[in-house]
Structures are given as C-alpha cells and as structure tokens.
Design a protein around this motif. Structure first.
Motif, short mmCIF file in Angstrom:
data_model
loop_
_atom_site.label_atom_id
_atom_site.label_comp_id
_atom_site.label_asym_id
_atom_site.label_seq_id
_atom_site.Cartn_x
_atom_site.Cartn_y
_atom_site.Cartn_z
N VAL A 73 0.83 -1.21 0.00
CA VAL A 73 0.00 0.00 0.00
C VAL A 73 0.87 1.26 0.00
N ASP A 74 1.96 1.23 0.75
CA ASP A 74 2.87 2.38 0.76
C ASP A 74 3.51 2.58 -0.61
N ASP A 75 3.86 1.48 -1.28
CA ASP A 75 4.39 1.59 -2.64
C ASP A 75 3.38 2.24 -3.57
N ILE A 76 2.13 1.84 -3.44
CA ILE A 76 1.06 2.43 -4.27
C ILE A 76 0.92 3.92 -3.95
N SER A 77 0.95 4.24 -2.65
CA SER A 77 0.74 5.63 -2.23
C SER A 77 1.81 6.56 -2.77
N ARG A 78 3.04 6.09 -2.86
CA ARG A 78 4.12 6.99 -3.29
C ARG A 78 4.44 6.91 -4.78
N MET A 79 3.85 5.93 -5.48
CA MET A 79 4.22 5.76 -6.89
C MET A 79 3.08 5.99 -7.87
N ILE A 80 1.84 5.92 -7.41
CA ILE A 80 0.72 5.93 -8.37
C ILE A 80 0.55 7.30 -9.04
N PHE A 81 0.88 8.39 -8.29
CA PHE A 81 0.83 9.73 -8.86
C PHE A 81 2.19 10.40 -8.72
N THR A 82 2.31 11.59 -9.29
CA THR A 82 3.59 12.31 -9.19
C THR A 82 3.84 12.82 -7.78
N VAL A 83 2.77 13.01 -7.00
CA VAL A 83 2.90 13.39 -5.59
C VAL A 83 2.45 12.21 -4.73
N GLU A 84 3.02 12.12 -3.53
CA GLU A 84 2.69 11.01 -2.64
C GLU A 84 1.32 11.21 -2.00
N ILE A 85 0.50 10.15 -2.02
CA ILE A 85 -0.80 10.17 -1.34
C ILE A 85 -0.59 9.70 0.09
N PRO A 86 -1.17 10.38 1.08
CA PRO A 86 -1.07 9.87 2.46
C PRO A 86 -1.58 8.43 2.55
N ILE A 87 -0.82 7.60 3.24
CA ILE A 87 -1.13 6.17 3.25
C ILE A 87 -2.45 5.87 3.93
N GLY A 88 -2.86 6.73 4.88
CA GLY A 88 -4.16 6.53 5.54
C GLY A 88 -5.32 6.63 4.57
N ILE A 89 -5.18 7.48 3.55
CA ILE A 89 -6.22 7.59 2.52
C ILE A 89 -6.26 6.32 1.67
N THR A 90 -5.10 5.82 1.31
CA THR A 90 -5.04 4.61 0.47
C THR A 90 -5.61 3.40 1.20
N THR A 91 -5.27 3.23 2.47
CA THR A 91 -5.80 2.08 3.22
C THR A 91 -7.32 2.18 3.36
N ALA A 92 -7.83 3.41 3.48
CA ALA A 92 -9.29 3.58 3.57
C ALA A 92 -9.96 3.24 2.25
N LEU A 93 -9.38 3.70 1.14
CA LEU A 93 -9.97 3.43 -0.18
C LEU A 93 -10.00 1.94 -0.48
N ILE A 94 -8.98 1.22 -0.01
CA ILE A 94 -8.96 -0.24 -0.20
C ILE A 94 -9.86 -0.92 0.82
N GLY A 95 -9.89 -0.40 2.05
CA GLY A 95 -10.61 -1.06 3.12
C GLY A 95 -12.12 -0.94 3.05
N ILE A 96 -12.61 0.18 2.53
CA ILE A 96 -14.06 0.40 2.52
C ILE A 96 -14.81 -0.66 1.71
N PRO A 97 -14.42 -0.97 0.47
CA PRO A 97 -15.15 -2.03 -0.25
C PRO A 97 -15.03 -3.38 0.43
N PHE A 98 -13.86 -3.65 1.04
CA PHE A 98 -13.70 -4.91 1.75
C PHE A 98 -14.63 -4.96 2.96
N PHE A 99 -14.82 -3.83 3.62
CA PHE A 99 -15.71 -3.76 4.77
C PHE A 99 -17.14 -4.07 4.38
#
Length: 337
Positions: free
Chosen positions: A299-325
């Motif tokens: 998830v940290d790799d995704i957060s720092r590589m998916i865009f030119t700026v780093e996305i806070p990892i808490g946002i990425t875990t939420a975006l992945i976690g919500i559908p799983f929830f």
C-alpha cells in the motif's frame, strides 16, 4: 494452503516485497545494484564506484529501508492488534480503534503540535494520550457491573467521542496557516517522516508486544468461546483480557507515534488471514502479522508511486478497506467463528 508451507511462503513473499520496494522511487535502482551494495556493505565483497556506493547508501539505508521497516512494524502491529480484539470481543467488525486508542493518540499529537512544537514532545504526548483513552474506556467498564465486553465497547465509544471532540477543539484553535495543515497531514497518515531514532524507540516494544500476543494466542482461542467457557477451563479471564488489551494498545499507540493515523489494516487483515488459515489463533496471529506487514509495504508503494505526488497512506488504506468492509458486513449476517 498447507500449514507447513504457509509461514515459509509468507516469509519469502515478505522478503521479495521488501526487495522489490527497495527498487521503487523517483530514483529507480536495479535489483542487481541492491544486491551488490549489500554484499559490499555486509561482507566487503565485490566492487563499486565510490560515488555510486555513497548514493545507494543514502537512498537505501537512510530513506527507503527505514520506511519499509516502519511499514512492516505498523502493518504487523495493527493486524495483530485487530486479530486480538476480534477474538477477545468475539466480533468480526472490531479493530484496534475500538477502545479509543487512535482517537486519544490523534488528540495527543495535535495537542503537542499546537502547544509544544517539539517533535519528541509530540511523539510522547501521542503515546500517552493513546493509553489514557484506553484507560478511560477500561475505567468506565470497571465502575459498572454487567456484561464486561459490552461495557468495554460502550466505554470505547465514549472515549473515542470524547477525544475526537477534544481534537476538534484543538483544530479550531490551531493556527490555520501553519499548525492546522500539519495536524491534517498527520491525521491522514504517512511514512515519510520516519527516522532511525523513532523507529528504534517504537520498534523494540512493538516487536515485543507482537511476540507476547503470539505467545498468548492460546488464551485468545479460549476467550473467543466466551467468558464462561474460558473460566471453566481455569483461565483468569479478566487478567488475560487486560494484559492483551495493554499489549494491543501499546502496539497501536506506537503506530500513531511513527506514522499518524492509519486505519482499516486492523479490520481487514485478520479476515484475509482467517480465510487462509482458519480461526485457530495460534496460527492466525502470526499469519496476520506477516500478511499485515506485506500489505502495508504494498500500500505504501502504491501511495508513493501511483501519482507524481505522494498520497497519504491513511487515505489509500481507507480506499482499499471500505469495499472490503462492505463484503465483511455481508458475511457477518451469516455468523462468524
């Protein structure tokens, strides 16, 4: 998956994930360069241009490796804490935030940023208020008689609401140009500020707590059957539960010290592990630790590589976690073991 192959495979996957993550960044590095660097660093074997060696040492040992180690510790800690809470409270929908530790730790961090402006003070207050929030929850449960689990949950709801409200007060009085952006950034979570000293200070108690929860995992099996059944087996239910709450709180509070608020890991990883290995906590807890570590690195790799700026990892875990929830809620209607 066969149990005798599970842990070697997960361990190998963790090593491969770490190796791959070391190659990623604004300055990509080839795997053979990483291998050559570590051979020279550890054994003095091979040769490399001094400038290249110095660059790799800075990138790998000072920037990327601390971040990856932090992801391993945080992912494992939140996953193990979530597994312990789900077993103790016999509920598939609880997470390390149940007793208010994340709300208390967030308030402590914001309080430190506004009134102390010293990074060490911020980290200490983050840790102390995380513990204070859980003590408040346990205190509410202790002063009333009744269903212990229900009272702990209600105490956690009250504690979370209290410290969330206090956090809102701090955000309201914070300097909107300097302090408030820093608080907001912290609450979104991130590994970019991790340093060696903080990693060492938090990593030792986190590792010890994970090891102790694994050691106590047999008690978690008994607690997951209910208090009466556990008492009939001669287990001191209250003492064991408080000890496990302490350990889970310790490791959860330290994750906030290292990286701010990172949610959902302690909720979804225990379920992934349970689908792979079943409900036996003696297997489930260490499996959750390994899967949590792998998950947060990815998830940290995704957060720092998916865009030119780093996305806070808490946002990425939420975006992945919500559908799983949503999937968990669907399955929860059928019961949970």
């Amino acid at each position: 998956m066969k149990r005798n192959l599970l842990f070697p495979m997960l361990s190998l996957l963790l090593v491969l994930t770490v190796a791959f993550s070391l190659t990623l960044g604004k300055y990509p590095i080839m795997l053979n360069d990483i291998g050559n660097f570590f051979l020279m660093k550890m054994f003095g074997a091979g040769s490399m241009d001094p400038e290249r060696y110095s660059l790799l040492e800075s990138l790998l040992l000072e920037i990327r490796m601390p971040r990856i180690i932090a992801a391993i510790l945080i992912g494992a800690s939140l996953a193990v804490a979530g597994t312990a809470f789900q077993a103790m409270f016999v509920n598939p929908l609880v997470s390390p935030s149940l007793l208010g530790v994340l709300a208390g730790a967030s308030f402590g961090a914001a309080f430190g940023m506004v009134f102390f402006k010293n990074w060490i003070a911020v980290q200490i207050l983050t840790f102390l208020f995380g513990f204070l929030a859980v003590l408040f929850s346990v205190g509410i449960a202790r002063i009333h008689k009744g269903n212990t689990i229900l009272l702990l949950v209600l105490g956690g709801v009250i504690s979370s609401a209290l410290f969330t409200s206090l956090l809102s007060v701090i955000k309201y009085i914070a300097d909107p140009y300097n302090q408030l952006p820093a608080i907001t950034q912290w609450l979104m979570g991130g590994l970019s500020l991790v340093d060696g000293k903080s990693l060492l200070a938090a990593g030792i108690p986190q590792t010890a707590s994970i090891a102790l929860v694994i050691l106590f995992s047999g008690y978690l099996n008994a607690l997951s059957m209910g208090d009466e059944e556990a008492r009939s087996l001669g287990i001191p239910v209250e003492g064991i539960r408080l000890a496990l709450i302490f350990l889970a709180t310790l490791m959860s509070a330290l994750t906030v010290v290292l990286a701010g608020m990172i949610g959902w890991v302690g909720l979804i990883i225990p379920h992934i592990a349970r689908m792979l290995v079943g409900p036996d906590n003696k297997i489930l807890v260490p499996a959750s630790a390994l899967i949590g570590a792998i998950y947060l690195i990815v998830v940290d790799d995704i957060s720092r590589m998916i865009f030119t700026v780093e996305i806070p990892i808490g946002i990425t875990t939420a975006l992945i976690g919500i559908p799983f929830f949503v999937i968990i809620l669907r399955k929860a209607k059928k019961g949970w073991n």
